[in-house]
Design a protein around this motif. Structure first.
Motif, PDB file in Angstrom:
ATOM      1  N   ILE A  76       3.496 -14.170 -10.350  1.00  0.00           N
ATOM      2  CA  ILE A  76       4.448 -15.148  -9.804  1.00  0.00           C
ATOM      3  C   ILE A  76       4.754 -14.935  -8.317  1.00  0.00           C
ATOM      4  N   LYS A  77       4.345 -13.780  -7.768  1.00  0.00           N
ATOM      5  CA  LYS A  77       4.610 -13.490  -6.358  1.00  0.00           C
ATOM      6  C   LYS A  77       3.386 -12.870  -5.702  1.00  0.00           C
ATOM      7  N   PRO A  78       2.492 -13.699  -5.125  1.00  0.00           N
ATOM      8  CA  PRO A  78       1.294 -13.159  -4.469  1.00  0.00           C
ATOM      9  C   PRO A  78       1.606 -12.128  -3.383  1.00  0.00           C
ATOM     10  N   LEU A  79       2.743 -12.269  -2.701  1.00  0.00           N
ATOM     11  CA  LEU A  79       3.118 -11.289  -1.682  1.00  0.00           C
ATOM     12  C   LEU A  79       3.326  -9.915  -2.304  1.00  0.00           C
ATOM     13  N   TYR A  80       3.877  -9.899  -3.512  1.00  0.00           N
ATOM     14  CA  TYR A  80       4.065  -8.627  -4.216  1.00  0.00           C
ATOM     15  C   TYR A  80       2.708  -7.989  -4.501  1.00  0.00           C
ATOM     16  N   PHE A  81       1.745  -8.803  -4.906  1.00  0.00           N
ATOM     17  CA  PHE A  81       0.393  -8.319  -5.177  1.00  0.00           C
ATOM     18  C   PHE A  81      -0.175  -7.622  -3.939  1.00  0.00           C
ATOM     19  N   ASN A  82      -0.017  -8.252  -2.765  1.00  0.00           N
ATOM     20  CA  ASN A  82      -0.544  -7.686  -1.523  1.00  0.00           C
ATOM     21  C   ASN A  82       0.194  -6.402  -1.141  1.00  0.00           C
ATOM     22  N   ARG A  83       1.510  -6.413  -1.300  1.00  0.00           N
ATOM     23  CA  ARG A  83       2.296  -5.222  -0.953  1.00  0.00           C
ATOM     24  C   ARG A  83       1.971  -4.049  -1.870  1.00  0.00           C
ATOM     25  N   LEU A  84       1.802  -4.344  -3.161  1.00  0.00           N
ATOM     26  CA  LEU A  84       1.478  -3.289  -4.112  1.00  0.00           C
ATOM     27  C   LEU A  84       0.112  -2.687  -3.793  1.00  0.00           C
ATOM     28  N   ALA A  85      -0.861  -3.539  -3.475  1.00  0.00           N
ATOM     29  CA  ALA A  85      -2.203  -3.050  -3.124  1.00  0.00           C
ATOM     30  C   ALA A  85      -2.144  -2.179  -1.878  1.00  0.00           C
ATOM     31  N   ARG A  86      -1.362  -2.611  -0.886  1.00  0.00           N
ATOM     32  CA  ARG A  86      -1.224  -1.841   0.345  1.00  0.00           C
ATOM     33  C   ARG A  86      -0.522  -0.506   0.077  1.00  0.00           C
ATOM     34  N   TYR A  87       0.517  -0.534  -0.732  1.00  0.00           N
ATOM     35  CA  TYR A  87       1.250   0.696  -1.071  1.00  0.00           C
ATOM     36  C   TYR A  87       0.318   1.699  -1.754  1.00  0.00           C
ATOM     37  N   LYS A  88      -0.481   1.232  -2.707  1.00  0.00           N
ATOM     38  CA  LYS A  88      -1.389   2.124  -3.433  1.00  0.00           C
ATOM     39  C   LYS A  88      -2.434   2.733  -2.502  1.00  0.00           C
ATOM     40  N   LYS A  89      -2.886   1.952  -1.533  1.00  0.00           N
ATOM     41  CA  LYS A  89      -3.883   2.452  -0.581  1.00  0.00           C
ATOM     42  C   LYS A  89      -3.273   3.548   0.297  1.00  0.00           C
ATOM     43  N   ILE A  90      -2.063   3.318   0.786  1.00  0.00           N
ATOM     44  CA  ILE A  90      -1.381   4.320   1.620  1.00  0.00           C
ATOM     45  C   ILE A  90      -1.089   5.573   0.805  1.00  0.00           C
ATOM     46  N   LEU A  91      -0.655   5.386  -0.426  1.00  0.00           N
ATOM     47  CA  LEU A  91      -0.351   6.517  -1.306  1.00  0.00           C
ATOM     48  C   LEU A  91      -1.599   7.369  -1.531  1.00  0.00           C
ATOM     49  N   LEU A  92      -2.734   6.715  -1.736  1.00  0.00           N
ATOM     50  CA  LEU A  92      -3.996   7.440  -1.923  1.00  0.00           C
ATOM     51  C   LEU A  92      -4.344   8.255  -0.683  1.00  0.00           C
ATOM     52  N   GLN A  93      -4.157   7.637   0.500  1.00  0.00           N
ATOM     53  CA  GLN A  93      -4.461   8.335   1.754  1.00  0.00           C
ATOM     54  C   GLN A  93      -3.531   9.530   1.953  1.00  0.00           C
ATOM     55  N   ARG A  94      -2.260   9.345   1.633  1.00  0.00           N
ATOM     56  CA  ARG A  94      -1.299  10.450   1.776  1.00  0.00           C
ATOM     57  C   ARG A  94      -1.643  11.592   0.813  1.00  0.00           C
ATOM     58  N   ASN A  95      -1.946  11.252  -0.432  1.00  0.00           N
ATOM     59  CA  ASN A  95      -2.296  12.285  -1.415  1.00  0.00           C
ATOM     60  C   ASN A  95      -3.584  13.016  -1.044  1.00  0.00           C
ATOM     61  N   THR A  96      -4.540  12.278  -0.468  1.00  0.00           N
ATOM     62  CA  THR A  96      -5.788  12.904  -0.014  1.00  0.00           C
ATOM     63  C   THR A  96      -5.499  13.928   1.080  1.00  0.00           C
ATOM     64  N   MET A  97      -4.601  13.563   1.987  1.00  0.00           N
ATOM     65  CA  MET A  97      -4.245  14.477   3.067  1.00  0.00           C
ATOM     66  C   MET A  97      -3.488  15.701   2.545  1.00  0.00           C
ATOM     67  N   LEU A  98      -2.633  15.496   1.542  1.00  0.00           N
ATOM     68  CA  LEU A  98      -1.883  16.616   0.966  1.00  0.00           C
ATOM     69  C   LEU A  98      -2.802  17.641   0.300  1.00  0.00           C
ATOM     70  N   LYS A  99      -3.962  17.185  -0.124  1.00  0.00           N
ATOM     71  CA  LYS A  99      -4.912  18.079  -0.790  1.00  0.00           C
ATOM     72  C   LYS A  99      -5.751  18.886   0.202  1.00  0.00           C
ATOM     73  N   GLU A 100      -5.668  18.526   1.488  1.00  0.00           N
ATOM     74  CA  GLU A 100      -6.407  19.281   2.500  1.00  0.00           C
ATOM     75  C   GLU A 100      -5.817  20.680   2.654  1.00  0.00           C
ATOM     76  N   GLN A 101      -6.647  21.613   3.129  1.00  0.00           N
ATOM     77  CA  GLN A 101      -6.193  22.997   3.266  1.00  0.00           C
ATOM     78  C   GLN A 101      -5.053  23.117   4.272  1.00  0.00           C
ATOM     79  N   LYS A 102      -5.179  22.369   5.381  1.00  0.00           N
ATOM     80  CA  LYS A 102      -4.118  22.378   6.399  1.00  0.00           C
ATOM     81  C   LYS A 102      -3.777  20.935   6.776  1.00  0.00           C
ATOM     82  N   PRO A 103      -2.904  20.254   5.988  1.00  0.00           N
ATOM     83  CA  PRO A 103      -2.546  18.862   6.275  1.00  0.00           C
ATOM     84  C   PRO A 103      -1.894  18.717   7.656  1.00  0.00           C
TER      85      PRO A 103
END
Length: 377
Positions: free
Chosen positions: A142-169
């Motif tokens: 019912i809210k395409p903007l929500y779809f876009n925001r959720l996709a963007r949030y998940k992408k940023i979250l993945l990038q942040r988690n990837t960085m947290l897994k580095e030896q020296k973030p």
């Protein structure tokens, strides 16, 4: 609105199929593993552009084939809708009314579909991720903007988690991700809070009717970052929480703060039924939530949705079966089942019956009483 036709090519166990549906009820009967759920999965693609069973589109390609193609046509109040999708291992193409779309969000707000399966009956007692998916699936429709925001949030979250897994973030880069995570995450929290408030109102009324007023259902948003009424306050609180959790996140190498940790608290007469409810209470609550989902779509869009009941009637007792069927007389239904009792079939509105055997579908032919009488003269 309702689905009029579906065309399939090399989709799951369907090599080729062209089928017309009834605007009211479509019974899809057959033994297990014959293709009943595959058919409604194809129908569901017209709504969100993805399956309700798998996140991997390639899984829907028939074994040994290079691609699948699906074409679904629907009728709405003021327009016809045609959705076409072709998926190979290398690409995915989607057309809406003959025009190729660039983003799946362009497909939304065209065909509204709710799916109800035995898995949904477990939504109350299973892990929070299932309840978050329930919220997100509805809001995305019912809210395409929500779809876009959720996709963007998940992408940023993945990038942040990837960085947290580095030896020296790099903390300077983490701060950049934190700002973006807070911006998109805050919008998600506010949208979810508004949605759950409406969901609580509608599902409580439905549940009261099902239980003849004996039980009071309450659905409450358990936000990982507490809900604030203004965007500025929400972002400020989110940023404060995520900075406060930095040491823990570095230690655990994952992000512990944000709407990806949200949940729904579901109570009956004040008791948390996620933990302490009986199976009957949990199933009735799940039924109430699903029916509320249908009514919310109607309230938000002024359109009736299409409901896919995937082998769920056999999981409900007779009283809940009757309530479900009587509540849905004005929308298009797709019902899959190994078998349905004559009593249940008699209670359904007019429609069509299809029998599925190994990816082949045969429509049940109705007996024409007048022609029979004429032939006996």
């Amino acid at each position: 609105m309702y689905i009029t036709t579906v065309e399939l090519q090399d989709f799951r166990n369907y090599e080729s199929l062209n089928l017309s549906f009834h605007p009211k009820v479509n019974l899809i009967l057959g033994n297990n593993a014959q293709g009943k759920t595959n058919l409604i999965e194809a129908v569901y693609l017209s709504s969100l552009g993805k399956s309700f069973r798998t996140a991997n589109d390639v899984e829907m390609i028939q074994f040994g084939k290079k691609f699948f193609r699906v074409k679904i046509q629907a009728e709405k109040k003021n327009e016809d809708v045609c959705v076409e999708m072709a998926v190979s291992k290398e690409s995915k193409a989607v057309k809406l009314n003959g025009r190729k779309i660039r983003k799946i969000s362009e497909l939304l707000e065209n065909v509204y579909i709710v799916v109800f399966s035995p898995e949904d009956l477990k939504i109350v007692k299973e892990e929070p991720e299932k309840r978050r998916k329930f919220i997100d699936r509805e809001l995305c429709q019912i809210k395409p903007l929500y779809f876009n925001r959720l996709a963007r949030y998940k992408k940023i979250l993945l990038q942040r988690n990837t960085m947290l897994k580095e030896q020296k973030p790099k903390l300077s880069l983490l701060e950049i991700w934190d700002q973006e995570l807070c911006e998109y995450g805050s919008r998600i929290i506010i949208e979810r809070a508004e949605f759950i408030k409406k969901l609580d109102r509608i599902s409580s009324e439905i549940h009261r009717n099902i239980t003849n007023g004996k039980e009071k259902l309450h659905v409450q948003y358990e936000a990982n970052v507490p809900f604030m009424k203004s965007m500025d306050e929400q972002q400020a609180l989110f940023l404060e929480k995520i900075k406060g959790a930095l040491e823990k996140d570095l230690s655990r190498r994952t992000t512990s703060v944000g709407p990806h940790r949200d949940d729904l608290k579901i109570t009956i007469n004040g008791i948390d039924i996620r933990k302490y409810g009986s199976q009957g209470q949990q199933r009735t609550a799940a039924l109430s939530l699903k029916l509320a989902e249908i009514m919310l779509i109607r309230e938000e869009t002024e359109e009736n949705c299409i409901l896919l009941l995937d082998d769920v009637l056999s999981e409900l007792d007779e009283e809940r079966q009757n309530y479900l069927i009587n509540s849905l007389s004005d929308i298009q239904l797709f019902i899959t089942s190994a078998e349905l009792s004559e009593k249940v079939r008699a209670s359904l509105p007019e429609g069509k019956t299809f029998y599925v055997t190994e990816g082949k579908i045969e429509e049940e032919k109705k007996c024409n009483t007048e022609s029979v009488i004429e032939s006996l003269k």
